[in-house]
Design an enzyme around this catalytic site. Sequence first.
Site, PDB file in Angstrom:
ATOM      1  N   ASN A  27      -6.096   2.941 -12.660  1.00 59.57           N
ATOM      2  CA  ASN A  27      -5.097   1.953 -12.236  1.00 59.57           C
ATOM      3  C   ASN A  27      -3.714   2.557 -12.424  1.00 59.57           C
ATOM      4  OD1 ASN A  27      -4.015  -0.684 -11.525  1.00 59.57           O
ATOM      5  ND2 ASN A  27      -3.501  -0.915 -13.695  1.00 59.57           N
ATOM      6  N   GLY A  79       0.771  -1.237   0.000  1.00 63.60           N
ATOM      7  CA  GLY A  79       0.000   0.000   0.000  1.00 63.60           C
ATOM      8  C   GLY A  79       0.801   1.285   0.000  1.00 63.60           C
ATOM      9  N   THR A  80       1.985   1.284  -0.639  1.00 60.02           N
ATOM     10  CA  THR A  80       2.722   2.559  -0.680  1.00 60.02           C
ATOM     11  C   THR A  80       2.013   3.584  -1.572  1.00 60.02           C
ATOM     12  OG1 THR A  80       4.183   1.903  -2.503  1.00 60.02           O
ATOM     13  CG2 THR A  80       4.946   1.426  -0.265  1.00 60.02           C
ATOM     14  N   ASN A  81       1.327   3.111  -2.597  1.00 63.54           N
ATOM     15  CA  ASN A  81       0.560   4.061  -3.417  1.00 63.54           C
ATOM     16  C   ASN A  81      -0.651   4.600  -2.649  1.00 63.54           C
ATOM     17  OD1 ASN A  81       1.601   4.475  -6.274  1.00 63.54           O
ATOM     18  ND2 ASN A  81       1.856   2.260  -5.987  1.00 63.54           N
ATOM     19  N   ILE A 114      -8.054  -9.973 -10.479  1.00 58.95           N
ATOM     20  CA  ILE A 114      -8.817  -9.710 -11.711  1.00 58.95           C
ATOM     21  C   ILE A 114     -10.293  -9.491 -11.373  1.00 58.95           C
ATOM     22  CG2 ILE A 114      -9.594 -10.783 -13.879  1.00 58.95           C
ATOM     23  CD1 ILE A 114      -6.800 -12.108 -13.993  1.00 58.95           C
ATOM     24  N   HIS A 163       0.152   1.525 -13.193  1.00 54.61           N
ATOM     25  CA  HIS A 163       0.956   0.404 -13.694  1.00 54.61           C
ATOM     26  C   HIS A 163       2.426   0.831 -13.717  1.00 54.61           C
ATOM     27  CE1 HIS A 163       1.791  -3.295 -15.805  1.00 54.61           C
ATOM     28  NE2 HIS A 163       2.597  -2.599 -16.590  1.00 54.61           N
TER      29      HIS A 163
HETATM   30  C1  GAR Z   1       3.041  -0.927  -7.543  1.00 56.28           C
HETATM   31  O1  GAR Z   1       4.309  -0.840  -8.125  1.00 56.28           O
HETATM   32  C2  GAR Z   1       1.971  -0.925  -8.626  1.00 56.28           C
HETATM   33  O2  GAR Z   1       2.293  -0.110  -9.715  1.00 56.28           O
HETATM   34  C3  GAR Z   1       1.980  -2.375  -9.024  1.00 56.28           C
HETATM   35  O3  GAR Z   1       2.084  -3.084  -7.808  1.00 56.28           O
HETATM   36  C4  GAR Z   1       2.825  -2.295  -6.865  1.00 56.28           C
HETATM   37  C5  GAR Z   1       2.015  -2.180  -5.586  1.00 56.28           C
HETATM   38  O4  GAR Z   1       2.719  -1.507  -4.584  1.00 56.28           O
HETATM   39  N1  GAR Z   1       0.815  -2.698  -9.767  1.00 56.28           N
HETATM   40  C6  GAR Z   1       0.806  -3.539 -10.801  1.00 56.28           C
HETATM   41  O5  GAR Z   1       1.784  -4.157 -11.169  1.00 56.28           O
HETATM   42  C7  GAR Z   1      -0.532  -3.659 -11.526  1.00 56.28           C
HETATM   43  N2  GAR Z   1      -0.374  -4.290 -12.798  1.00 56.28           N
HETATM   44  P1  GAR Z   1       1.983  -0.842  -3.325  1.00 56.28           P
HETATM   45  O6  GAR Z   1       1.057  -1.887  -2.714  1.00 56.28           O
HETATM   46  O7  GAR Z   1       3.125  -0.519  -2.394  1.00 56.28           O
HETATM   47  O8  GAR Z   1       1.236   0.378  -3.788  1.00 56.28           O
END
Ligand code: GAR
Length: 210
Positions: A111, A15-17, A96, A113
């Site tokens: 989303n 969950g850093t995003n 999905i 990516h």
């Molecule tokens: C992030 O890098 C995101 O872009 C990627 O998963 C990671 C989740 O990190 N998403 C994908 O690859 C989707 N196709 P987070 O949980 O720390 O946000």
Amino acid sequence: MSNPVKIAVLVSGGGTNLQALIDAQSRGELGQGRISLVIASKPGVYALERAAKAGIRATVIARGEYGDIADYSRALVDELKRSEIELVVLAGFLTIIDEQVYNAYPNKILNVHPALIPSFCGKGYYGLRVHEAALEKGVKVSGATVHIVTPECDAGPIVLQKAVEVRPDDTPETLQLRIMQEAEWKILPEAVRLFSDRKVTVKDNKVYIN
Ligand code: GAR
């Protein structure tokens, strides 16, 4: 804030995003947007703790508890509608979902990516695998993309992109972190602000920012 736009952030991991969105909100950078719900696809993920610390309502809709994608998608839509969500953000949501969700939220699901779409995207490209593929190919720049989610995986209209340099000594882990820091954590909150403030128009599968 008058008439906040209620946002749900869907997560599957660290969950850093989500944290970048929470921090942007606390700095007043999400415009009319208000994160009002976090949904995790599995229990125990750290993103849930981030939500709790920020005082944001969080719930788990565990993929493992549903037989097929249709049942799972229906449960998601039910929760989103019950919570009067207007904008859905997939932030590291690695499960999905089907057209029930897209139909309930047309042009209202974003989303992030971790590559410059249309490179290194589509089925099987998620998380570290994306960066492994970029290093395997030897690209000199990669980056991140925020796009609108449509039924075709990673093929929806592109909202924002940011390029990031690839270094000769990068590992998938170092590249992942630099792309998060320099691109994902910046363009995701920015895209959410643009949608929340209704600055985005979609025409012929392209995004125009007003
Ligand atoms: C992030 O890098 C995101 O872009 C990627 O998963 C990671 C989740 O990190 N998403 C994908 O690859 C989707 N196709 P987070 O949980 O720390 O946000």
